[in-house]
Enzyme design. Sequence first.
Site, PDB file in Angstrom:
ATOM      1  N   SER A  42       0.800  -1.224   0.000  1.00  0.00           N
ATOM      2  CA  SER A  42       0.000   0.000   0.000  1.00  0.00           C
ATOM      3  C   SER A  42       0.836   1.278   0.000  1.00  0.00           C
ATOM      4  O   SER A  42       0.316   2.350  -0.298  1.00  0.00           O
ATOM      5  CB  SER A  42      -0.944   0.007   1.204  1.00  0.00           C
ATOM      6  N   LYS A 119       0.966   4.426   7.024  1.00  0.00           N
ATOM      7  CA  LYS A 119       0.465   5.252   5.926  1.00  0.00           C
ATOM      8  C   LYS A 119       1.106   6.630   6.012  1.00  0.00           C
ATOM      9  O   LYS A 119       1.821   6.956   6.962  1.00  0.00           O
ATOM     10  CB  LYS A 119      -1.061   5.413   6.014  1.00  0.00           C
TER      11      LYS A 119
END
Length: 278
Positions: A42, A119
């Site tokens: 990701s 993230k």
Amino acid sequence: MASKAKTGSAIIETVKTVVYALLIAGVFRTLFFQPFWIPSGSMKETLLIGDFLFVNKMAYGYSYASCPSLMLPSVGIEIDAKDVCGFLQNDNKRLFGGEPERGDVVVFRHPVTGQDFIKRLIGLPGDRIQMKDSVLHINDTPVDLRDAGVFEEAFAPQGPMGTRPRCENGPVGPGGTCLKSRQIETLPNGEEHTILNIGVQSSDNTGVYSVPEGHYFFMGDNRDNSSDSRMPQTAGGVGFVPYENLIGRADRIMFSSAGRSMLFFWTWRGDRFFKGIE
């Protein structure tokens, strides 16, 4: 008798040494740095599957999420951070708290599942975040984007889970070259980083997310292959992340393995030793 006494004493000393070592390691991991192995794609290409890094816990201070979890269900050990430091939860405050900056790569605890996620911090408290035609808008202003060619990787199993990458030029056969569009994104504070795109999907056009006070909005750099704050927690996403759920900032990759295990040293990527994270 003397021999038995010496043997018993040696065993006790060995046990003490192991206990002390574990305590020291636990304190070190709780207060300073926590190891983290990247399990998914990701955050490509900033972070690759198999990157091994240490998370700087001193960057944002300490909360219940700073306590490490030890999950080894195969041997019956399941100690969650809440089990140790749960009494500190729900005040959304931190000891020696420091404010994260937009663009930081952050490890945080998922507000519902308790899993560790990594993230990029995109939205600060009070911000309005929206995606329009694959372009990030912050407070109704589009960020600056410039093309940076394509990102290439082999269409092959990656990491211990053996996941295969998603490709913009798919379908791609086994061993083929998987391509993604690459762009350089510049945030309002001047922070630049690479993002990847695969194709048009629902997360490229969203409504407006108004970030609540005491919360943050996170996105993956691999924009079309990331479960992040664009998805609500009820749908498997991250949603808004409370301040107290931040674990630390990822600053540098120590080493990286392209194989099924970080112990397979022959698969280590030679160009990622001590690589700074931007």
